[in-house]
Structures are given as C-alpha cells and as structure tokens.
Motif scaffolding. Structure first.
Motif, PDB file in Angstrom:
ATOM      1  N   ALA A  34      -3.866   1.746  -3.310  1.00 38.94           N
ATOM      2  CA  ALA A  34      -3.313   0.507  -3.854  1.00 38.94           C
ATOM      3  C   ALA A  34      -2.342   0.814  -4.983  1.00 38.94           C
ATOM      4  O   ALA A  34      -1.423   0.055  -5.244  1.00 38.94           O
ATOM      5  CB  ALA A  34      -4.443  -0.394  -4.350  1.00 38.94           C
ATOM      6  N   SER A  35      -2.530   1.937  -5.641  1.00 38.38           N
ATOM      7  CA  SER A  35      -1.706   2.328  -6.784  1.00 38.38           C
ATOM      8  C   SER A  35      -0.723   3.437  -6.395  1.00 38.38           C
ATOM      9  O   SER A  35      -1.126   4.486  -5.866  1.00 38.38           O
ATOM     10  CB  SER A  35      -2.603   2.834  -7.919  1.00 38.38           C
ATOM     11  N   LYS A  36       0.538   3.212  -6.670  1.00 38.54           N
ATOM     12  CA  LYS A  36       1.568   4.226  -6.401  1.00 38.54           C
ATOM     13  C   LYS A  36       1.301   5.487  -7.228  1.00 38.54           C
ATOM     14  O   LYS A  36       1.433   6.609  -6.733  1.00 38.54           O
ATOM     15  CB  LYS A  36       2.950   3.656  -6.723  1.00 38.54           C
ATOM     16  N   THR A  37       0.899   5.302  -8.464  1.00 38.11           N
ATOM     17  CA  THR A  37       0.612   6.437  -9.346  1.00 38.11           C
ATOM     18  C   THR A  37      -0.510   7.304  -8.783  1.00 38.11           C
ATOM     19  O   THR A  37      -0.418   8.532  -8.778  1.00 38.11           O
ATOM     20  CB  THR A  37       0.244   5.943 -10.765  1.00 38.11           C
ATOM     21  N   ASP A  38      -1.573   6.675  -8.295  1.00 37.67           N
ATOM     22  CA  ASP A  38      -2.685   7.425  -7.703  1.00 37.67           C
ATOM     23  C   ASP A  38      -2.225   8.189  -6.465  1.00 37.67           C
ATOM     24  O   ASP A  38      -2.602   9.349  -6.259  1.00 37.67           O
ATOM     25  CB  ASP A  38      -3.832   6.490  -7.325  1.00 37.67           C
TER      26      ASP A  38
ATOM     27  N   ARG B 126      -2.115  12.298  -5.894  1.00 32.34           N
ATOM     28  CA  ARG B 126      -2.796  12.956  -4.769  1.00 32.34           C
ATOM     29  C   ARG B 126      -1.809  13.825  -3.977  1.00 32.34           C
ATOM     30  O   ARG B 126      -2.149  14.939  -3.580  1.00 32.34           O
ATOM     31  CB  ARG B 126      -3.415  11.892  -3.861  1.00 32.34           C
ATOM     32  N   GLU B 127      -0.599  13.326  -3.764  1.00 29.21           N
ATOM     33  CA  GLU B 127       0.409  14.118  -3.068  1.00 29.21           C
ATOM     34  C   GLU B 127       0.693  15.411  -3.840  1.00 29.21           C
ATOM     35  O   GLU B 127       0.744  16.495  -3.253  1.00 29.21           O
ATOM     36  CB  GLU B 127       1.706  13.329  -2.914  1.00 29.21           C
ATOM     37  N   LYS B 128       0.851  15.291  -5.122  1.00 28.49           N
ATOM     38  CA  LYS B 128       1.115  16.459  -5.964  1.00 28.49           C
ATOM     39  C   LYS B 128      -0.024  17.471  -5.853  1.00 28.49           C
ATOM     40  O   LYS B 128       0.203  18.673  -5.749  1.00 28.49           O
ATOM     41  CB  LYS B 128       1.311  16.016  -7.416  1.00 28.49           C
TER      42      LYS B 128
ATOM     43  N   GLU C 192       5.597   4.333   1.728  1.00 25.42           N
ATOM     44  CA  GLU C 192       5.026   2.995   1.819  1.00 25.42           C
ATOM     45  C   GLU C 192       4.996   2.542   3.276  1.00 25.42           C
ATOM     46  O   GLU C 192       4.352   1.553   3.604  1.00 25.42           O
ATOM     47  CB  GLU C 192       5.842   2.010   0.981  1.00 25.42           C
ATOM     48  N   ASP C 193       5.691   3.248   4.152  1.00 24.10           N
ATOM     49  CA  ASP C 193       5.758   2.908   5.579  1.00 24.10           C
ATOM     50  C   ASP C 193       5.670   4.204   6.384  1.00 24.10           C
ATOM     51  O   ASP C 193       6.683   4.860   6.654  1.00 24.10           O
ATOM     52  CB  ASP C 193       7.058   2.164   5.878  1.00 24.10           C
ATOM     53  N   VAL C 194       4.461   4.578   6.750  1.00 20.65           N
ATOM     54  CA  VAL C 194       4.224   5.860   7.409  1.00 20.65           C
ATOM     55  C   VAL C 194       4.919   5.934   8.771  1.00 20.65           C
ATOM     56  O   VAL C 194       5.506   6.965   9.109  1.00 20.65           O
ATOM     57  CB  VAL C 194       2.713   6.139   7.561  1.00 20.65           C
ATOM     58  N   LYS C 195       4.872   4.868   9.553  1.00 14.52           N
ATOM     59  CA  LYS C 195       5.515   4.896  10.875  1.00 14.52           C
ATOM     60  C   LYS C 195       7.011   5.147  10.764  1.00 14.52           C
ATOM     61  O   LYS C 195       7.569   5.964  11.494  1.00 14.52           O
ATOM     62  CB  LYS C 195       5.266   3.584  11.630  1.00 14.52           C
ATOM     63  N   GLN C 196       7.665   4.449   9.842  1.00 10.60           N
ATOM     64  CA  GLN C 196       9.108   4.633   9.662  1.00 10.60           C
ATOM     65  C   GLN C 196       9.415   6.025   9.130  1.00 10.60           C
ATOM     66  O   GLN C 196      10.386   6.655   9.536  1.00 10.60           O
ATOM     67  CB  GLN C 196       9.681   3.569   8.720  1.00 10.60           C
ATOM     68  N   ARG C 197       8.570   6.516   8.239  1.00 12.49           N
ATOM     69  CA  ARG C 197       8.795   7.849   7.671  1.00 12.49           C
ATOM     70  C   ARG C 197       8.650   8.924   8.746  1.00 12.49           C
ATOM     71  O   ARG C 197       9.433   9.875   8.792  1.00 12.49           O
ATOM     72  CB  ARG C 197       7.822   8.092   6.517  1.00 12.49           C
TER      73      ARG C 197
ATOM     74  N   MET D 163       0.843  -1.178   0.000  1.00  9.74           N
ATOM     75  CA  MET D 163       0.000   0.000   0.000  1.00  9.74           C
ATOM     76  C   MET D 163       0.890   1.244   0.000  1.00  9.74           C
ATOM     77  O   MET D 163       2.023   1.219   0.464  1.00  9.74           O
ATOM     78  CB  MET D 163      -0.902   0.005   1.233  1.00  9.74           C
ATOM     79  N   TYR D 164       0.318   2.331  -0.490  1.00 11.49           N
ATOM     80  CA  TYR D 164       1.031   3.609  -0.599  1.00 11.49           C
ATOM     81  C   TYR D 164       0.239   4.669   0.162  1.00 11.49           C
ATOM     82  O   TYR D 164      -0.990   4.716   0.063  1.00 11.49           O
ATOM     83  CB  TYR D 164       1.181   4.004  -2.067  1.00 11.49           C
ATOM     84  N   PHE D 165       0.941   5.485   0.896  1.00  9.21           N
ATOM     85  CA  PHE D 165       0.294   6.446   1.773  1.00  9.21           C
ATOM     86  C   PHE D 165       0.680   7.877   1.435  1.00  9.21           C
ATOM     87  O   PHE D 165       1.829   8.167   1.128  1.00  9.21           O
ATOM     88  CB  PHE D 165       0.694   6.186   3.225  1.00  9.21           C
ATOM     89  N   ILE D 166      -0.304   8.742   1.537  1.00  5.60           N
ATOM     90  CA  ILE D 166      -0.093  10.180   1.539  1.00  5.60           C
ATOM     91  C   ILE D 166      -0.369  10.597   2.971  1.00  5.60           C
ATOM     92  O   ILE D 166      -1.371  10.198   3.564  1.00  5.60           O
ATOM     93  CB  ILE D 166      -1.094  10.899   0.602  1.00  5.60           C
ATOM     94  N   TYR D 167       0.529  11.369   3.549  1.00 10.89           N
ATOM     95  CA  TYR D 167       0.347  11.754   4.947  1.00 10.89           C
ATOM     96  C   TYR D 167       0.543  13.248   5.121  1.00 10.89           C
ATOM     97  O   TYR D 167       1.243  13.903   4.345  1.00 10.89           O
ATOM     98  CB  TYR D 167       1.302  10.975   5.854  1.00 10.89           C
ATOM     99  N   ILE D 168      -0.113  13.770   6.138  1.00  9.33           N
ATOM    100  CA  ILE D 168       0.031  15.173   6.500  1.00  9.33           C
ATOM    101  C   ILE D 168       0.599  15.211   7.909  1.00  9.33           C
ATOM    102  O   ILE D 168       0.023  14.638   8.837  1.00  9.33           O
ATOM    103  CB  ILE D 168      -1.328  15.927   6.482  1.00  9.33           C
ATOM    104  N   LEU D 169       1.716  15.889   8.041  1.00  6.96           N
ATOM    105  CA  LEU D 169       2.332  16.081   9.351  1.00  6.96           C
ATOM    106  C   LEU D 169       2.089  17.512   9.794  1.00  6.96           C
ATOM    107  O   LEU D 169       1.977  18.417   8.970  1.00  6.96           O
ATOM    108  CB  LEU D 169       3.845  15.859   9.279  1.00  6.96           C
TER     109      LEU D 169
END
Length: 92
Positions: A53-57, A61-63, A21-26, A1-7
């Motif tokens: 599920a898609s890295k491209t998606d 979204r991040e962009k 791909e790993d929000v906790k580690q990031r 899975m791929y994550f977009i996150y806001i800090l």
C-alpha cells in the motif's frame, strides 16, 4: 498499489528485480525491449511479486532484494521454482 516483481529470463534463467504500479504493463515494456537493462535477455516471465500500500515500503523492499542478502533470500524463497526451471532446462 505498488508492486515489487521478479522476472526470469527464458533465455538464460537470470533474474531481474523491479518496481511498478502496473505489473502487466511493465512486463510488456520489458518484453517489447523498452527497458535497456533487460532488452538483451528477452523474453521475460514473472515468477514472483509482492504488493504494498505504501510506495516507500515497496521501494525499500526492492532495494533489499538487490543486495547480496536480498538475492540470497530470493533464491531461498524461490528455490523450488528455480530448481524446477534448472531441471527442466538441463533435461530438455
């Protein structure tokens, strides 16, 4: 899975949009000062994330969130969270 996150910086309440791909580690990397662009505003906490599920998606979204319209949308979506933080900060 791929994550977009806001800090959100607990120092100045600024927001940061990221992808991982790993929000906790990031988050650990951000808070350990390993990310140059966020090092000076540590510590950070996650206030929002989305999963794809898609890295491209996810990258699309991040962009978007990094555009003026995307930032406006985030502030609208997270208005209660952001308002609560501003109120708590200004009172205490």
């Amino acid at each position: 899975m791929y994550f977009i996150y806001i800090l959100q910086s607990t120092i100045d309440q600024q927001l940061y949009v990221g992808f991982s791909e790993d929000v906790k580690q990031r988050l650990k990397s951000h808070n350990n000062g390993e990310v140059i662009s966020t090092k000076s505003r540590r510590p950070w906490k996650i206030i929002f994330f989305e999963c794809y599920a898609s890295k491209t998606d996810a990258l699309r979204r991040e962009k978007y969130f990094k555009t003026t319209m995307g930032k406006r949308a985030l502030r609208h979506m997270l208005r209660e969270t952001l308002h609560h933080k501003e109120t708590r900060t200004s009172v205490g």
